[in-house]
Design a protein around this motif. Structure first.
Motif, PDB file in Angstrom:
ATOM      1  N   VAL A 254       0.836  -1.202   0.000  1.00  0.00           N
ATOM      2  CA  VAL A 254       0.000   0.000   0.000  1.00  0.00           C
ATOM      3  C   VAL A 254       0.871   1.251   0.000  1.00  0.00           C
ATOM      4  O   VAL A 254       0.589   2.231  -0.699  1.00  0.00           O
ATOM      5  N   SER A 255       1.951   1.224   0.783  1.00  0.00           N
ATOM      6  CA  SER A 255       2.859   2.372   0.834  1.00  0.00           C
ATOM      7  C   SER A 255       3.471   2.650  -0.538  1.00  0.00           C
ATOM      8  O   SER A 255       3.591   3.803  -0.958  1.00  0.00           O
ATOM      9  N   LEU A 256       3.847   1.597  -1.252  1.00  0.00           N
ATOM     10  CA  LEU A 256       4.407   1.758  -2.595  1.00  0.00           C
ATOM     11  C   LEU A 256       3.382   2.382  -3.534  1.00  0.00           C
ATOM     12  O   LEU A 256       3.702   3.316  -4.297  1.00  0.00           O
ATOM     13  N   LEU A 257       2.159   1.901  -3.484  1.00  0.00           N
ATOM     14  CA  LEU A 257       1.114   2.443  -4.346  1.00  0.00           C
ATOM     15  C   LEU A 257       0.796   3.892  -3.993  1.00  0.00           C
ATOM     16  O   LEU A 257       0.519   4.709  -4.879  1.00  0.00           O
ATOM     17  N   GLN A 258       0.863   4.225  -2.711  1.00  0.00           N
ATOM     18  CA  GLN A 258       0.640   5.604  -2.290  1.00  0.00           C
ATOM     19  C   GLN A 258       1.755   6.513  -2.826  1.00  0.00           C
ATOM     20  O   GLN A 258       1.484   7.641  -3.272  1.00  0.00           O
ATOM     21  N   GLN A 259       2.985   6.025  -2.811  1.00  0.00           N
ATOM     22  CA  GLN A 259       4.108   6.792  -3.360  1.00  0.00           C
ATOM     23  C   GLN A 259       3.895   7.062  -4.847  1.00  0.00           C
ATOM     24  O   GLN A 259       4.155   8.168  -5.340  1.00  0.00           O
ATOM     25  N   ARG A 260       3.435   6.051  -5.564  1.00  0.00           N
ATOM     26  CA  ARG A 260       3.184   6.222  -6.998  1.00  0.00           C
ATOM     27  C   ARG A 260       2.084   7.250  -7.241  1.00  0.00           C
ATOM     28  O   ARG A 260       2.200   8.097  -8.132  1.00  0.00           O
ATOM     29  N   TYR A 261       1.030   7.166  -6.430  1.00  0.00           N
ATOM     30  CA  TYR A 261      -0.077   8.107  -6.595  1.00  0.00           C
ATOM     31  C   TYR A 261       0.373   9.536  -6.292  1.00  0.00           C
ATOM     32  O   TYR A 261       0.042  10.473  -7.032  1.00  0.00           O
ATOM     33  N   ASP A 262       1.140   9.694  -5.223  1.00  0.00           N
ATOM     34  CA  ASP A 262       1.628  11.032  -4.864  1.00  0.00           C
ATOM     35  C   ASP A 262       2.524  11.602  -5.964  1.00  0.00           C
ATOM     36  O   ASP A 262       2.482  12.802  -6.259  1.00  0.00           O
ATOM     37  N   THR A 263       3.339  10.748  -6.573  1.00  0.00           N
ATOM     38  CA  THR A 263       4.196  11.192  -7.673  1.00  0.00           C
ATOM     39  C   THR A 263       3.352  11.588  -8.873  1.00  0.00           C
ATOM     40  O   THR A 263       3.614  12.596  -9.540  1.00  0.00           O
ATOM     41  N   LEU A 264       2.313  10.801  -9.153  1.00  0.00           N
ATOM     42  CA  LEU A 264       1.437  11.103 -10.287  1.00  0.00           C
ATOM     43  C   LEU A 264       0.741  12.447 -10.103  1.00  0.00           C
ATOM     44  O   LEU A 264       0.515  13.173 -11.070  1.00  0.00           O
ATOM     45  N   ARG A 265       0.434  12.771  -8.862  1.00  0.00           N
ATOM     46  CA  ARG A 265      -0.183  14.074  -8.590  1.00  0.00           C
ATOM     47  C   ARG A 265       0.696  15.215  -9.096  1.00  0.00           C
ATOM     48  O   ARG A 265       0.198  16.219  -9.622  1.00  0.00           O
ATOM     49  N   SER A 266       1.998  15.070  -8.909  1.00  0.00           N
ATOM     50  CA  SER A 266       2.917  16.126  -9.334  1.00  0.00           C
ATOM     51  C   SER A 266       3.111  16.137 -10.850  1.00  0.00           C
ATOM     52  O   SER A 266       3.542  17.146 -11.412  1.00  0.00           O
ATOM     53  N   GLN A 267       2.786  15.039 -11.515  1.00  0.00           N
ATOM     54  CA  GLN A 267       2.962  14.933 -12.955  1.00  0.00           C
ATOM     55  C   GLN A 267       1.716  15.365 -13.730  1.00  0.00           C
ATOM     56  O   GLN A 267       1.814  15.755 -14.893  1.00  0.00           O
TER      57      GLN A 267
END
Length: 285
Positions: A254-267
């Motif tokens: 879940v933490s990994l997926l949250q990191q990906r989502y947070d990165t996508l927010r910036s993109q």
């Protein structure tokens, strides 16, 4: 019982139905009556059918859909009368209109204190107007009956009330631009979709970001994902594909997926830019 208790407490609870149906409760009561008539404790019966006593308890209380192996082994224990085998054919889960693999997530998100959604296939269900929903369901293969379509429509419309009733809960959506450029259902349905999304992404607690076609970086190439946080501070994720869905409770995953989502927010485009793009797309129809 808290959300965490229901999801991670143990073997019996992990498979627990969020909204048990009458058929599950009735089947469970019959299993319990037969077990007690045979003079077996739950632990003893569990050993005979090779399931834990917690699973036996969950089935008897109607909290868990029995596996086929459970039914077959229980039949053997109780003399192969065929009663359990025949009655198991009529078992159904609660919450009609939701796919079986989605029901636990739907239950969790009703209690969530935050919800994040990334979609690359369709507009998220929480942001779909009725016309768009019907277009989605009309494209189901095999075709849905009128009754099935209406049940799914009612379930999705009911689920959408979260956006209106939970104004203190932050909802974040990131959607691919290509999703909005599909004219699913035709131009009129697409125009109403734009209007609906613009209206329902306007409240302060709702954030819509569009991932533009020209983006050179993308953190969620593995597909759509949803993330939520429970009142107890526990995080869960949900991933869905063809004819299946997976609730993810492992903290590292879940933490990994949250990191990906947070990165996508910036993109992705920011909310203001995203609304502007959606308004321009509406004007192009």
């Amino acid at each position: 019982m808290t959300i965490d208790d229901a999801c991670v407490a143990g073997d019996g609870d992990w498979g627990r139905e969020p909204d048990p149906s009458d058929s599950l409760r009735t089947f469970g009561a019959v299993v319990q009556a037969l077990r007690e008539h045979a003079g077996l404790s739950r632990a003893e019966f569990g050993e005979l059918v090779r399931f834990s006593k917690h699973t036996v308890e969950s089935v008897e209380l109607g909290r868990r859909m029995p596996e086929e192996a459970f039914v077959e082994r229980a039949e053997e224990v109780f003399g192969n009368t065929g009663a359990l085998r025949r009655s198991a054919r009529f078992l159904s889960r609660g919450e009609p209109g939701f796919a079986a693999w989605f029901r636990r997530w739907a239950w969790l998100e009703r209690k969530a204190v935050s919800l994040c959604t990334y979609e690359c296939r369709l507009v998220p269900g929480l942001l779909q107007p009725e016309g768009y929903m019907r277009a989605v369901f009309d494209n189901s293969i095999p075709l849905l009956t009128d009754e099935q379509l209406e049940a799914q429509l009612i379930a999705r419309l009911g689920r959408q009330t979260m956006l209106h009733e939970r104004s203190n809960v932050p909802f974040s959506f990131i959607v691919e631009e290509s999703v909005f450029r599909k004219t699913l259902g035709g131009p009129e349905v697409t125009r109403s979709l734009y209007d609906y999304v613009l209206e329902h992404s306007a409240p302060r607690n709702v954030s819509l970001q569009i991932m533009p076609l020209g983006a050179e970086s993308h953190a969620c190439l593995d597909g759509p994902v949803q993330l939520l946080e429970t009142p107890e501070g526990r995080r869960f994720a949900y991933s869905e594909g063809q004819q299946n869905g997976r609730l993810i409770a492992d903290r590292k995953e879940v933490s990994l997926l949250q990191q990906r989502y947070d990165t996508l927010r910036s993109q992705a485009l920011n909310p203001k830019e995203s609304r502007g793009l959606l308004e321009r797309m509406r004007g192009e129809l």
